[in-house]
Design an enzyme around this catalytic site. Structure first.
Site, mmCIF file in Angstrom:
data_model
loop_
_atom_site.group_PDB
_atom_site.id
_atom_site.type_symbol
_atom_site.label_atom_id
_atom_site.label_comp_id
_atom_site.label_asym_id
_atom_site.label_seq_id
_atom_site.Cartn_x
_atom_site.Cartn_y
_atom_site.Cartn_z
ATOM 1 N N THR A 75 0.920 -1.278 -0.129
ATOM 2 C CA THR A 75 0.098 -0.034 0.040
ATOM 3 C C THR A 75 0.659 1.310 0.056
ATOM 4 O O THR A 75 0.598 2.171 -0.789
ATOM 5 C CB THR A 75 -0.961 -0.024 1.185
ATOM 6 N N GLN A 182 0.641 -8.422 -6.839
ATOM 7 C CA GLN A 182 0.212 -9.941 -7.249
ATOM 8 C C GLN A 182 0.935 -10.512 -8.191
ATOM 9 O O GLN A 182 0.865 -11.778 -8.282
ATOM 10 C CB GLN A 182 -1.365 -9.792 -7.509
ATOM 11 N N HIS A 204 4.598 -9.744 2.253
ATOM 12 C CA HIS A 204 3.901 -10.786 2.553
ATOM 13 C C HIS A 204 2.994 -11.540 1.538
ATOM 14 O O HIS A 204 2.356 -12.499 1.968
ATOM 15 C CB HIS A 204 2.931 -10.072 3.886
ATOM 16 N N THR A 240 13.664 4.884 10.739
ATOM 17 C CA THR A 240 14.634 3.903 11.097
ATOM 18 C C THR A 240 14.272 2.652 10.433
ATOM 19 O O THR A 240 12.922 2.370 10.361
ATOM 20 C CB THR A 240 14.888 3.679 12.591
ATOM 21 N N CYS A 328 -9.486 -6.356 2.225
ATOM 22 C CA CYS A 328 -9.496 -5.253 2.731
ATOM 23 C C CYS A 328 -11.099 -4.798 2.713
ATOM 24 O O CYS A 328 -11.637 -3.924 3.547
ATOM 25 C CB CYS A 328 -8.700 -4.081 2.663
HETATM 26 N N1 PLP Z 1 -1.717 -4.050 -4.515
HETATM 27 C C1 PLP Z 1 -2.292 -5.334 -4.684
HETATM 28 C C2 PLP Z 1 -2.570 -5.443 -6.327
HETATM 29 C C3 PLP Z 1 -2.732 -5.799 -3.693
HETATM 30 O O1 PLP Z 1 -3.316 -7.036 -3.941
HETATM 31 C C4 PLP Z 1 -2.375 -5.426 -2.297
HETATM 32 C C5 PLP Z 1 -2.819 -6.156 -1.182
HETATM 33 O O2 PLP Z 1 -3.676 -7.075 -1.367
HETATM 34 C C6 PLP Z 1 -1.879 -4.176 -2.202
HETATM 35 C C7 PLP Z 1 -1.505 -3.700 -3.313
HETATM 36 C C8 PLP Z 1 -1.491 -3.633 -0.656
HETATM 37 O O3 PLP Z 1 -0.250 -4.583 -0.242
HETATM 38 P P1 PLP Z 1 -0.016 -4.491 1.249
HETATM 39 O O4 PLP Z 1 -1.165 -5.562 1.674
HETATM 40 O O5 PLP Z 1 1.265 -4.799 1.232
HETATM 41 O O6 PLP Z 1 -0.257 -3.234 1.884
#
Ligand code: PLP
Length: 390
Positions: A75, A182, A204, A240, A328
């Site tokens: 994100t 992805q 992750h 940091t 989310c």
């Molecule tokens: N972009 C895509 C295509 C995602 O699928 C996700 C998470 O599902 C993100 C961005 C956000 O990643 P993060 O969970 O590491 O914030």
């Protein structure tokens, strides 16, 4: 059924952390806990292992280490890519283009830019869930500051024509950001081959720790930082450094790069078998995005007449973890924007479930999954208040 082996089929939401990653992080927290910015020996020891991990992430992307900025996740990488690139442009370009499939990590910063007076345009996709290249190419122009297109859709798994777009956009002075969160670990990834200026990945999603991401910033591309207060990451991201996280991320990149080709092939076969069994038993099911090239692990299926959220809950009770769309938004009961963009009705979109496979899934898993799915589909047809919770 609740005591039966659980089947995790939600790897696009997150992946389990690889044991090699955990070992590295534990080791880092016990033995190299210095601040990489400190000048003393403890700090310098930390700096050395930190930069070695950066080199691993850079190698995974086909980038130079100096082109990698560590962030708190996908994100933040996407936010920094979009806002940082737009914010650093001083040439008066005020149009931003993004695909209709983008994750909120990209579409929300774009909305923020719209509120600041930028013209933000959403590029359409075709019925298979692939960006319409003709429309996208027609939208390019000398007033476009930034184009953001994901490499693979989190909802559908469809692969987008990022390379073709970057080839057309770059000579026009348009910066190209690619959300590869992805795609990483599911497709060979090389920033030079793609020809993009900025690219985001998340640890992750590739068996690394949560809360860690990277933004590739091509050498020479100016970036306005979003987080201020320190000189770290060449003044592109203050704070940091997350040393254990970065070391774990580096190991995750190495591991996945080593296993990529075998995994891609294996997951592709697994998914093909899954969809074959699924359609035999549920011929009315619609596989969303099946007409486009897809990353090998993702299968997004609409079960007409059912509610995807109910089906996912019933599957969970039967020991299967899946998602109804962007994790989310799991509580929000909103239809997936990606499914609406490719022309599914609201009902069809709400009837969808996303299966996303990963390293731990076996052929036996998916045969068992399809059996449990049969039961979950039956239960989902019953009125919710008549349903008996197992
Ligand atoms: N972009 C895509 C295509 C995602 O699928 C996700 C998470 O599902 C993100 C961005 C956000 O990643 P993060 O969970 O590491 O914030």
């Amino acid at each position: 059924m609740s005591s039966a082996r659980r089947i995790y089929a939600d790897h696009n939401a997150t992946t389990p952390v690889a044991s090699e990653v955990i070992d590295t992080m534990v080791q880092a927290m016990t033995s190299v806990w210095g601040n990489p910015s400190s000048l003393h020996r403890d700090g310098q020891a930390a700096r050395r292992v930190f930069e070695a991990a950066r080199a691993k992430v850079a190698s995974f992307l086909g980038a130079n280490p100096s082109e990698v900025v560590f962030t708190s996740g996908g994100t933040e990488s996407c936010n920094l890519g979009v806002l940082g690139a737009a914010g650093a442009r001083k040439d008066g370009r005020r149009r931003i283009l993004l695909s209709a499939l983008e994750h909120h990590a990209v579409s929300e910063p774009c909305r923020h830019l719209a509120a600041q007076g930028y013209t933000v345009e959403t590029l359409p996709v075709d019925a298979s869930g692939r960006l319409r290249l003709d429309a996208a190419l027609a939208a390019l122009g000398p007033d476009v500051a930034l184009l953001s297109v994901m490499l693979a859709s989190n909802d559908l798994g469809t692969i987008q024509p990022v390379r073709e777009l970057a080839q057309a956009a770059s000579p026009q002075g348009i910066l190209v950001h690619c959300d590869a969160v992805q795609a990483a670990g599911k497709l060979p990834l090389n920033v030079r081959d793609l020809g993009v200026d900025l690219l985001s990945i998340s640890s992750h999603k590739i068996y690394g720790p949560k809360g860690l991401g990277a933004l590739y910033v091509k050498r020479g591309v100016p970036l306005a930082p979003s987080i201020l207060g320190g000189l770290q990451e060449q003044q592109r991201r203050a704070g940091t450094e997350n040393l254990p996280g970065v070391l774990g991320f580096g190991v995750a990149c190495d591991l996945i790069a080593g296993r990529l080709y075998a995994q891609v092939e294996r997951l592709g076969r697994l998914r093909a078998r899954f969809e074959e069994l699924l359609l035999q038993r549920h011929p009315q099911a619609l596989i969303n995005g099946a007409g486009a090239p897809r990353i090998p692990n993702t299968s997004n299926v609409s079960f007409p007449g059912l509610e995807g959220a109910m089906l996912a809950i019933n599957l969970d009770h039967l020991g299967v973890a899946v998602s109804t769309g962007a994790a989310c938004l799991a509580d929000a009961h909103l239809p997936s924007q990606a499914l609406l963009a490719l022309g599914r009705t609201r009902e069809e979109a709400l009837a969808s479930v996303r299966f996303s496979f990963g390293e731990g899934n076996t052929t036996e898993d998916l045969e068992e999954l399809v059996n449990r799915l049969d039961l979950a589909v039956q239960r989902s047809q019953i009125a919710p208040d008549a349903m008996e919770v197992p």
